[in-house]
Design a protein around this motif. Structure first.
Motif, mmCIF file in Angstrom:
data_model
loop_
_atom_site.group_PDB
_atom_site.id
_atom_site.type_symbol
_atom_site.label_atom_id
_atom_site.label_comp_id
_atom_site.label_asym_id
_atom_site.label_seq_id
_atom_site.Cartn_x
_atom_site.Cartn_y
_atom_site.Cartn_z
ATOM 1 N N SER A 82 -9.037 -73.722 29.584
ATOM 2 C CA SER A 82 -7.823 -74.075 29.122
ATOM 3 C C SER A 82 -7.778 -73.872 27.523
ATOM 4 O O SER A 82 -8.240 -74.404 27.031
ATOM 5 C CB SER A 82 -6.797 -75.582 29.838
ATOM 6 N N TYR A 83 -5.963 -73.344 26.913
ATOM 7 C CA TYR A 83 -6.693 -72.696 25.262
ATOM 8 C C TYR A 83 -5.248 -73.515 25.067
ATOM 9 O O TYR A 83 -3.819 -73.669 26.224
ATOM 10 C CB TYR A 83 -6.368 -71.965 25.086
ATOM 11 N N HIS A 84 -4.699 -74.383 23.908
ATOM 12 C CA HIS A 84 -3.942 -74.631 23.486
ATOM 13 C C HIS A 84 -2.255 -73.503 23.945
ATOM 14 O O HIS A 84 -3.083 -72.796 23.275
ATOM 15 C CB HIS A 84 -3.974 -75.405 21.701
ATOM 16 N N GLY A 85 -1.434 -74.463 24.400
ATOM 17 C CA GLY A 85 -0.665 -73.431 24.532
ATOM 18 C C GLY A 85 0.055 -72.597 22.606
ATOM 19 O O GLY A 85 -0.004 -73.120 21.875
ATOM 20 N N MET A 86 0.649 -71.473 22.522
ATOM 21 C CA MET A 86 2.135 -71.397 21.458
ATOM 22 C C MET A 86 3.262 -70.394 21.834
ATOM 23 O O MET A 86 2.935 -69.917 23.442
ATOM 24 C CB MET A 86 1.348 -70.835 20.006
ATOM 25 N N PRO A 87 4.376 -70.592 21.691
ATOM 26 C CA PRO A 87 5.856 -69.632 21.665
ATOM 27 C C PRO A 87 4.773 -67.905 21.662
ATOM 28 O O PRO A 87 4.083 -67.643 21.204
ATOM 29 C CB PRO A 87 6.039 -70.163 20.948
ATOM 30 N N ARG A 88 5.385 -67.307 23.541
ATOM 31 C CA ARG A 88 5.075 -65.960 23.903
ATOM 32 C C ARG A 88 5.636 -65.567 22.466
ATOM 33 O O ARG A 88 5.213 -63.648 22.342
ATOM 34 C CB ARG A 88 5.645 -65.508 25.389
ATOM 35 N N ILE A 122 -13.129 -67.100 36.549
ATOM 36 C CA ILE A 122 -12.789 -67.662 34.881
ATOM 37 C C ILE A 122 -11.585 -67.603 35.068
ATOM 38 O O ILE A 122 -11.735 -66.541 35.012
ATOM 39 C CB ILE A 122 -14.102 -67.881 34.385
ATOM 40 N N ASP A 123 -10.933 -68.279 34.996
ATOM 41 C CA ASP A 123 -9.361 -67.905 33.676
ATOM 42 C C ASP A 123 -8.483 -68.534 33.435
ATOM 43 O O ASP A 123 -9.382 -69.652 32.627
ATOM 44 C CB ASP A 123 -8.338 -68.670 35.563
ATOM 45 N N THR A 124 -7.936 -67.928 32.109
ATOM 46 C CA THR A 124 -7.187 -68.497 31.428
ATOM 47 C C THR A 124 -6.252 -68.903 31.333
ATOM 48 O O THR A 124 -5.597 -68.427 32.074
ATOM 49 C CB THR A 124 -7.422 -67.479 30.306
ATOM 50 N N SER A 125 -5.930 -69.963 30.562
ATOM 51 C CA SER A 125 -4.486 -70.659 31.122
ATOM 52 C C SER A 125 -4.036 -71.105 29.390
ATOM 53 O O SER A 125 -5.298 -71.165 29.205
ATOM 54 C CB SER A 125 -4.301 -71.861 32.040
ATOM 55 N N PHE A 126 -2.801 -71.745 29.514
ATOM 56 C CA PHE A 126 -2.922 -72.506 28.074
ATOM 57 C C PHE A 126 -1.259 -73.310 28.755
ATOM 58 O O PHE A 126 -0.948 -73.690 29.894
ATOM 59 C CB PHE A 126 -1.271 -71.186 27.419
ATOM 60 N N GLU A 186 9.876 -69.450 26.270
ATOM 61 C CA GLU A 186 8.816 -69.501 27.075
ATOM 62 C C GLU A 186 7.512 -69.143 25.760
ATOM 63 O O GLU A 186 7.282 -69.010 25.078
ATOM 64 C CB GLU A 186 9.047 -67.304 27.143
ATOM 65 N N TRP A 187 6.426 -69.734 26.350
ATOM 66 C CA TRP A 187 4.881 -70.223 25.816
ATOM 67 C C TRP A 187 4.068 -69.149 26.438
ATOM 68 O O TRP A 187 4.803 -68.320 27.964
ATOM 69 C CB TRP A 187 4.503 -71.435 25.687
ATOM 70 N N LEU A 188 3.068 -68.907 26.228
ATOM 71 C CA LEU A 188 2.192 -68.235 26.174
ATOM 72 C C LEU A 188 1.787 -68.038 28.296
ATOM 73 O O LEU A 188 1.494 -70.250 28.164
ATOM 74 C CB LEU A 188 0.849 -68.466 25.569
ATOM 75 N N ARG A 189 1.761 -67.704 28.935
ATOM 76 C CA ARG A 189 1.118 -68.523 30.396
ATOM 77 C C ARG A 189 0.052 -68.100 31.289
ATOM 78 O O ARG A 189 -0.824 -66.810 30.177
ATOM 79 C CB ARG A 189 2.055 -68.079 31.752
ATOM 80 N N PRO A 190 -0.665 -67.991 32.201
ATOM 81 C CA PRO A 190 0.245 -69.363 32.801
ATOM 82 C C PRO A 190 -0.153 -70.446 31.989
ATOM 83 O O PRO A 190 -1.207 -71.090 31.700
ATOM 84 C CB PRO A 190 -1.180 -68.958 33.537
ATOM 85 N N TYR A 191 0.079 -71.096 32.582
ATOM 86 C CA TYR A 191 0.523 -73.022 31.882
ATOM 87 C C TYR A 191 -0.360 -73.802 32.898
ATOM 88 O O TYR A 191 0.006 -73.766 33.938
ATOM 89 C CB TYR A 191 1.598 -73.649 32.379
ATOM 90 N N THR A 192 -1.417 -74.167 32.231
ATOM 91 C CA THR A 192 -3.128 -75.295 32.790
ATOM 92 C C THR A 192 -2.525 -76.050 33.720
ATOM 93 O O THR A 192 -2.477 -76.273 34.829
ATOM 94 C CB THR A 192 -3.754 -75.741 31.966
ATOM 95 N N VAL A 193 -1.151 -76.893 33.448
ATOM 96 C CA VAL A 193 -0.556 -77.868 34.358
ATOM 97 C C VAL A 193 -0.483 -77.250 35.767
ATOM 98 O O VAL A 193 0.064 -77.942 36.902
ATOM 99 C CB VAL A 193 0.049 -78.819 33.457
ATOM 100 N N ILE A 219 -2.847 -83.228 33.811
ATOM 101 C CA ILE A 219 -3.854 -81.736 34.408
ATOM 102 C C ILE A 219 -4.752 -82.160 35.498
ATOM 103 O O ILE A 219 -4.709 -81.684 36.471
ATOM 104 C CB ILE A 219 -4.495 -80.627 33.292
ATOM 105 N N ARG A 220 -5.549 -82.477 35.897
ATOM 106 C CA ARG A 220 -6.133 -83.605 36.859
ATOM 107 C C ARG A 220 -5.085 -84.552 38.126
ATOM 108 O O ARG A 220 -5.521 -83.408 39.446
ATOM 109 C CB ARG A 220 -7.207 -84.952 36.144
ATOM 110 N N GLU A 221 -4.324 -84.737 37.059
ATOM 111 C CA GLU A 221 -3.937 -85.091 38.030
ATOM 112 C C GLU A 221 -2.194 -84.288 39.027
ATOM 113 O O GLU A 221 -2.481 -84.000 40.356
ATOM 114 C CB GLU A 221 -2.382 -86.124 38.015
#
Length: 345
Positions: free
Chosen positions: A210-216, A247-251, A259-266, A302-304
């Motif tokens: 899970s990486y910190h997101g940013m606008p696409r 291993i998956d990459t998410s933001f 719109e931000w980089l996807r997929p959103y981790t939550v 995210i855990r919840e």
């Protein structure tokens, strides 16, 4: 002119040193409303973070966001606050990183070097720490923003702030800034070792990076951050020797309506649970230090989200923080960037 050759009536001259300045994102001074408001105002007023025109953005920020958000953000900080030291975990960890680097650097280069840390937002500010280092005699400085992957909103704004601080110095030191280090073999090895330390021989159904997101939009404008994140995940998978697809990459940390980089981790972890992946682990390779986004967002929201969707076993792999393997990565970076400025003691 040196201290030895200066005339008796000359102002004091400190022996020349090489400075090592590590920089992290920043932290509020407290979780009360006004501390949070000052911090959020500085952070969200940064054009590298929110690039909307000031005439459009500032009324929204000052009139709506900074009226409400300091309360909710303050409550989140309160959950993770280091009450013993009266500071956020990010402050504690960054200081520990600087202390560990200071010991290693002085063992290798002695009194030729001075190691300090600063924050892009909040305290200790880049300007104050730089001024103190210059006054202490630092004629050369290696600047190390603690962001493995490059992004305009992280690495670049840290450099911007350093350069702004340099503009106020009468006698500017020479400065070197570092390259992104997301694909360094020693950094990837440290990440892989951190996964093994936490999981042991157990392999989760999925490891979510899970990486910190940013606008696409920033990606479309040429910011390489998304590509750096994808490569980090791929190299981590190779280092672990795991099969494709595990291993998956998410933001995470989406802000605003665009719109931000996807997929959103939550959302992604909830979807994984619904697909039958009830045993997952999450790692945050974009963060050099555990902070509000990892300690509260990942281990909270995210855990919840995962558990509410039917997930059962959620493991968080902490950031590298001040682990010796991480300190060694930074020392290797310093050795490469300090060449010609110091010699082994």
């Amino acid at each position: 002119m040196t201290p030895a050759t200066a005339p008796a009536n000359h102002q004091k001259i400190n022996a020349a040193k090489t400075g090592i300045l590590i920089a992290n994102l920043g932290t509020p001074d407290g979780y009360d409303y006004w501390s949070m408001r000052r911090y959020l105002n500085e952070f969200l007023s940064d054009k590298r973070v929110i690039d909307l025109p000031a005439w459009k953005w500032q009324p929204i920020l000052q009139g709506i966001i900074l009226t409400k958000r300091p309360f909710s953000s303050g409550e989140n900080y309160k959950l993770i606050w280091n009450e013993e030291k009266g500071e956020s975990p990010l402050m504690t960890i960054t200081r520990d990183q600087a202390d560990a680097l200071r010991i290693r650097a002085q063992q290798e280069w002695g009194d030729q070097v001075m190691v300090e840390f600063c924050m892009r937002y909040g305290n200790p500010s880049t300007e104050d720490v730089l001024d103190r280092m210059v006054k202490a005699g630092c004629r050369r400085i290696v600047f190390v923003p603690l962001y493995p992957q490059y992004a305009g909103a992280t690495s670049a704004t840290a450099n911007d702030q350093l350069f702004r601080a340099l503009m106020k110095q009468t006698w500017q030191p020479a400065v070197r800034t570092i390259d992104p280090y997301f694909d360094r073999p020693d950094y990837i090895a440290a990440l892989a070792d951190s996964v093994r330390r936490v999981l042991g021989d157990k392999k989760p159904s999925k490891l979510v990076a899970s990486y910190h997101g940013m606008p696409r939009r920033y990606l479309e404008q040429g910011d390489p951050y998304h590509c750096h994140c994808q490569k980090t995940t791929r190299l981590l998978q190779q280092a672990l020797g795991w099969e494709d697809g595990i291993i998956d990459t998410s933001f995470q940390s989406v802000f605003g309506r665009e719109e931000w980089l996807r997929p959103y981790t939550v959302e992604h972890v909830a979807e994984l649970a619904k697909q039958g992946h009830t045993d997952i682990a999450v790692i945050s390779p974009a963060f050099a230090s555990d902070c509000i986004e990892t300690l509260e967002e990942i281990n909270g929201e995210i855990r919840e989200s995962f558990e509410h969707a039917g997930g059962q076993d959620f493991t968080y792999v902490p950031c590298l923080n001040d682990h010796p393997s991480h300190i060694e990565v930074i020392m290797n970076i310093l050795r490469e960037n300090i060449g010609g400025w110091v010699s082994k003691s």
